[in-house]
Design a protein around this motif. Sequence first.
Motif, PDB file in Angstrom:
ATOM      1  N   VAL A   1       0.070  -5.479   8.011  1.00 38.64           N
ATOM      2  CA  VAL A   1       0.316  -6.419   6.926  1.00 38.64           C
ATOM      3  C   VAL A   1       0.395  -5.654   5.608  1.00 38.64           C
ATOM      4  CG1 VAL A   1      -2.154  -6.884   6.473  1.00 38.64           C
ATOM      5  CG2 VAL A   1      -0.430  -8.637   5.944  1.00 38.64           C
ATOM      6  N   PHE A   2       1.162  -6.206   4.666  1.00 37.77           N
ATOM      7  CA  PHE A   2       1.388  -5.563   3.369  1.00 37.77           C
ATOM      8  C   PHE A   2       1.351  -6.642   2.301  1.00 37.77           C
ATOM      9  CE2 PHE A   2       3.707  -3.616  -0.068  1.00 37.77           C
ATOM     10  CZ  PHE A   2       3.585  -2.244   0.091  1.00 37.77           C
ATOM     11  N   THR A   3       0.585  -6.417   1.246  1.00 40.82           N
ATOM     12  CA  THR A   3       0.537  -7.357   0.133  1.00 40.82           C
ATOM     13  C   THR A   3       0.122  -6.587  -1.120  1.00 40.82           C
ATOM     14  OG1 THR A   3      -0.306  -9.518  -0.591  1.00 40.82           O
ATOM     15  CG2 THR A   3      -1.877  -8.072   0.530  1.00 40.82           C
ATOM     16  N   GLY A   4      -0.125  -7.295  -2.192  1.00 38.24           N
ATOM     17  CA  GLY A   4      -0.536  -6.630  -3.412  1.00 38.24           C
ATOM     18  C   GLY A   4      -0.882  -7.610  -4.498  1.00 38.24           C
ATOM     19  N   THR A   5      -1.465  -7.107  -5.557  1.00 38.86           N
ATOM     20  CA  THR A   5      -1.776  -7.905  -6.730  1.00 38.86           C
ATOM     21  C   THR A   5      -0.913  -7.412  -7.888  1.00 38.86           C
ATOM     22  OG1 THR A   5      -3.532  -6.387  -7.420  1.00 38.86           O
ATOM     23  CG2 THR A   5      -4.160  -8.218  -5.986  1.00 38.86           C
ATOM     24  N   GLY A   6      -0.696  -8.262  -8.874  1.00 44.81           N
ATOM     25  CA  GLY A   6       0.096  -7.872 -10.032  1.00 44.81           C
ATOM     26  C   GLY A   6       1.499  -8.425  -9.955  1.00 44.81           C
ATOM     27  N   GLU A   7       2.501  -7.588 -10.189  1.00 41.57           N
ATOM     28  CA  GLU A   7       3.898  -8.015 -10.264  1.00 41.57           C
ATOM     29  C   GLU A   7       4.518  -7.982  -8.871  1.00 41.57           C
ATOM     30  OE1 GLU A   7       7.721  -8.962 -11.479  1.00 41.57           O
ATOM     31  OE2 GLU A   7       7.311  -7.164 -10.344  1.00 41.57           O
ATOM     32  N   TYR A   8       4.933  -9.155  -8.396  1.00 42.45           N
ATOM     33  CA  TYR A   8       5.344  -9.302  -7.001  1.00 42.45           C
ATOM     34  C   TYR A   8       6.599  -8.499  -6.686  1.00 42.45           C
ATOM     35  CZ  TYR A   8       5.955 -11.618  -2.497  1.00 42.45           C
ATOM     36  OH  TYR A   8       6.087 -11.882  -1.161  1.00 42.45           O
ATOM     37  N   GLY A   9       7.528  -8.376  -7.657  1.00 42.10           N
ATOM     38  CA  GLY A   9       8.729  -7.597  -7.417  1.00 42.10           C
ATOM     39  C   GLY A   9       8.425  -6.138  -7.130  1.00 42.10           C
TER      40      GLY A   9
ATOM     41  N   ASP B   1       1.445  -3.398 -14.993  1.00 36.41           N
ATOM     42  CA  ASP B   1       0.459  -2.323 -15.146  1.00 36.41           C
ATOM     43  C   ASP B   1      -0.648  -2.389 -14.099  1.00 36.41           C
ATOM     44  OD1 ASP B   1       1.909  -1.531 -17.361  1.00 36.41           O
ATOM     45  OD2 ASP B   1       0.577  -2.509 -18.800  1.00 36.41           O
ATOM     46  N   ILE B   2      -1.094  -3.608 -13.760  1.00 37.32           N
ATOM     47  CA  ILE B   2      -2.243  -3.742 -12.858  1.00 37.32           C
ATOM     48  C   ILE B   2      -1.852  -3.804 -11.381  1.00 37.32           C
ATOM     49  CG2 ILE B   2      -3.583  -4.931 -14.636  1.00 37.32           C
ATOM     50  CD1 ILE B   2      -3.109  -7.534 -12.979  1.00 37.32           C
ATOM     51  N   THR B   3      -0.567  -3.731 -11.083  1.00 35.71           N
ATOM     52  CA  THR B   3      -0.124  -3.866  -9.693  1.00 35.71           C
ATOM     53  C   THR B   3      -0.732  -2.786  -8.807  1.00 35.71           C
ATOM     54  OG1 THR B   3       1.978  -4.821 -10.405  1.00 35.71           O
ATOM     55  CG2 THR B   3       1.863  -3.990  -8.154  1.00 35.71           C
ATOM     56  N   ARG B   4      -1.301  -3.212  -7.691  1.00 41.94           N
ATOM     57  CA  ARG B   4      -1.760  -2.291  -6.660  1.00 41.94           C
ATOM     58  C   ARG B   4      -1.477  -2.918  -5.313  1.00 41.94           C
ATOM     59  NH1 ARG B   4      -8.375  -2.464  -7.227  1.00 41.94           N
ATOM     60  NH2 ARG B   4      -8.546  -4.608  -7.954  1.00 41.94           N
ATOM     61  N   LEU B   5      -1.506  -2.127  -4.284  1.00 40.94           N
ATOM     62  CA  LEU B   5      -1.107  -2.554  -2.953  1.00 40.94           C
ATOM     63  C   LEU B   5      -2.304  -2.624  -2.029  1.00 40.94           C
ATOM     64  CD1 LEU B   5       1.914  -0.101  -2.595  1.00 40.94           C
ATOM     65  CD2 LEU B   5       1.934  -2.398  -3.613  1.00 40.94           C
ATOM     66  N   ILE B   6      -2.251  -3.577  -1.109  1.00 37.86           N
ATOM     67  CA  ILE B   6      -3.237  -3.699  -0.035  1.00 37.86           C
ATOM     68  C   ILE B   6      -2.451  -3.756   1.267  1.00 37.86           C
ATOM     69  CG2 ILE B   6      -5.116  -5.071   0.941  1.00 37.86           C
ATOM     70  CD1 ILE B   6      -4.181  -5.904  -2.551  1.00 37.86           C
ATOM     71  N   LEU B   7      -2.726  -2.867   2.195  1.00 33.82           N
ATOM     72  CA  LEU B   7      -1.994  -2.876   3.451  1.00 33.82           C
ATOM     73  C   LEU B   7      -2.879  -2.392   4.586  1.00 33.82           C
ATOM     74  CD1 LEU B   7       0.177   0.247   3.980  1.00 33.82           C
ATOM     75  CD2 LEU B   7      -1.052  -0.020   1.837  1.00 33.82           C
ATOM     76  N   SER B   8      -2.473  -2.749   5.795  1.00 31.54           N
ATOM     77  CA  SER B   8      -3.153  -2.243   6.977  1.00 31.54           C
ATOM     78  C   SER B   8      -2.251  -1.236   7.667  1.00 31.54           C
ATOM     79  CB  SER B   8      -3.502  -3.387   7.935  1.00 31.54           C
ATOM     80  OG  SER B   8      -2.325  -4.027   8.418  1.00 31.54           O
ATOM     81  N   ALA B   9      -2.867  -0.309   8.373  1.00 34.43           N
ATOM     82  CA  ALA B   9      -2.122   0.716   9.100  1.00 34.43           C
ATOM     83  C   ALA B   9      -2.963   1.204  10.271  1.00 34.43           C
ATOM     84  CB  ALA B   9      -1.767   1.884   8.178  1.00 34.43           C
ATOM     85  N   PRO B  10      -2.314   1.596  11.359  1.00 30.88           N
ATOM     86  CA  PRO B  10      -3.081   2.124  12.498  1.00 30.88           C
ATOM     87  C   PRO B  10      -3.663   3.492  12.190  1.00 30.88           C
ATOM     88  CG  PRO B  10      -0.715   2.300  12.888  1.00 30.88           C
ATOM     89  CD  PRO B  10      -0.867   1.535  11.620  1.00 30.88           C
TER      90      PRO B  10
ATOM     91  N   HIS C   1      -5.950  -0.190   3.591  1.00 27.30           N
ATOM     92  CA  HIS C   1      -5.735   0.847   2.589  1.00 27.30           C
ATOM     93  C   HIS C   1      -5.434   0.183   1.250  1.00 27.30           C
ATOM     94  CE1 HIS C   1      -4.974   2.884   6.407  1.00 27.30           C
ATOM     95  NE2 HIS C   1      -5.154   4.034   5.796  1.00 27.30           N
ATOM     96  N   ILE C   2      -5.984   0.731   0.188  1.00 25.73           N
ATOM     97  CA  ILE C   2      -5.717   0.273  -1.176  1.00 25.73           C
ATOM     98  C   ILE C   2      -4.936   1.377  -1.889  1.00 25.73           C
ATOM     99  CG2 ILE C   2      -6.693  -0.643  -3.303  1.00 25.73           C
ATOM    100  CD1 ILE C   2      -7.350  -2.279  -0.765  1.00 25.73           C
ATOM    101  N   VAL C   3      -3.800   1.016  -2.487  1.00 26.70           N
ATOM    102  CA  VAL C   3      -2.930   1.993  -3.128  1.00 26.70           C
ATOM    103  C   VAL C   3      -2.831   1.710  -4.619  1.00 26.70           C
ATOM    104  CG1 VAL C   3      -0.632   3.036  -3.166  1.00 26.70           C
ATOM    105  CG2 VAL C   3      -1.581   2.188  -1.005  1.00 26.70           C
ATOM    106  N   THR C   4      -3.109   2.721  -5.433  1.00 30.43           N
ATOM    107  CA  THR C   4      -2.868   2.679  -6.874  1.00 30.43           C
ATOM    108  C   THR C   4      -1.848   3.765  -7.212  1.00 30.43           C
ATOM    109  OG1 THR C   4      -4.615   4.274  -7.393  1.00 30.43           O
ATOM    110  CG2 THR C   4      -5.254   1.939  -7.258  1.00 30.43           C
ATOM    111  N   ASP C   5      -1.527   3.903  -8.501  1.00 29.41           N
ATOM    112  CA  ASP C   5      -0.588   4.954  -8.917  1.00 29.41           C
ATOM    113  C   ASP C   5      -1.094   6.354  -8.573  1.00 29.41           C
ATOM    114  OD1 ASP C   5       0.281   2.655 -10.133  1.00 29.41           O
ATOM    115  OD2 ASP C   5       0.712   3.586 -12.047  1.00 29.41           O
ATOM    116  N   ASP C   6      -2.404   6.497  -8.473  1.00 30.55           N
ATOM    117  CA  ASP C   6      -3.008   7.824  -8.364  1.00 30.55           C
ATOM    118  C   ASP C   6      -3.500   8.197  -6.978  1.00 30.55           C
ATOM    119  OD1 ASP C   6      -2.776   8.131 -11.218  1.00 30.55           O
ATOM    120  OD2 ASP C   6      -4.517   6.815 -11.407  1.00 30.55           O
TER     121      ASP C   6
END
Length: 208
Positions: free
Chosen positions: A46-54, A94-103, A111-116
Amino acid sequence: MTFIIAMQAEDSLIVSADNTTVAFSNRTAFRRNIASKKLLDWPGGVFTGTGEYGVVQRTLEHLIRGAALSSLPALLAHEKAYRRQEAGPNEQIDITRLILSAPTPEGPRLHIVTDDAIEQIGPGELLMFFPLDYDFFAASSEAIRDLNAALCPQSVFATPDEWIGFYAEKFAHIYALQSQNNELISRSFNIHFQTEEQSLMFFAENPA
């Protein structure tokens, strides 16, 4: 606005997101739409995120085309910069980050993904992502503590259906409480259940 609950157990994970999108025309007026699926499928889960959906959607497209997980921070930063060129400076971008699952060798992991960086979440973690300047805990503190205390592996349940039903009910209770407290969060939500053997997503109407 997005309200996400993500739960990582030893052998499984659960992620949910409300179904409301909001378009603001000025500081006070907004258009509310309860028809959005904010949980997106990709081959790893699954893949999702917070912030700007585009920005979230465009970064997912890179992953689907074969980009490595390790490249996601740089890709996220690139998509944020591109979106700022299109729309101008914006706090949601600016606040967009990603939340996803992976094997992983240990089973599916959040996994939580930020710019860094990209951070793998370990077992026993309950994470919540919510709108800026919103006290989500005040609306459902007891229900959240109950969910956290009930975090356990899928293997302790007699059947997969029992596992799904147990947590779907607890998540539904939290979304109902949040919706009562904030009109920009829907009672309805999508919820994703994942183990090493299966990956399932459901829509929960969650009527009053």
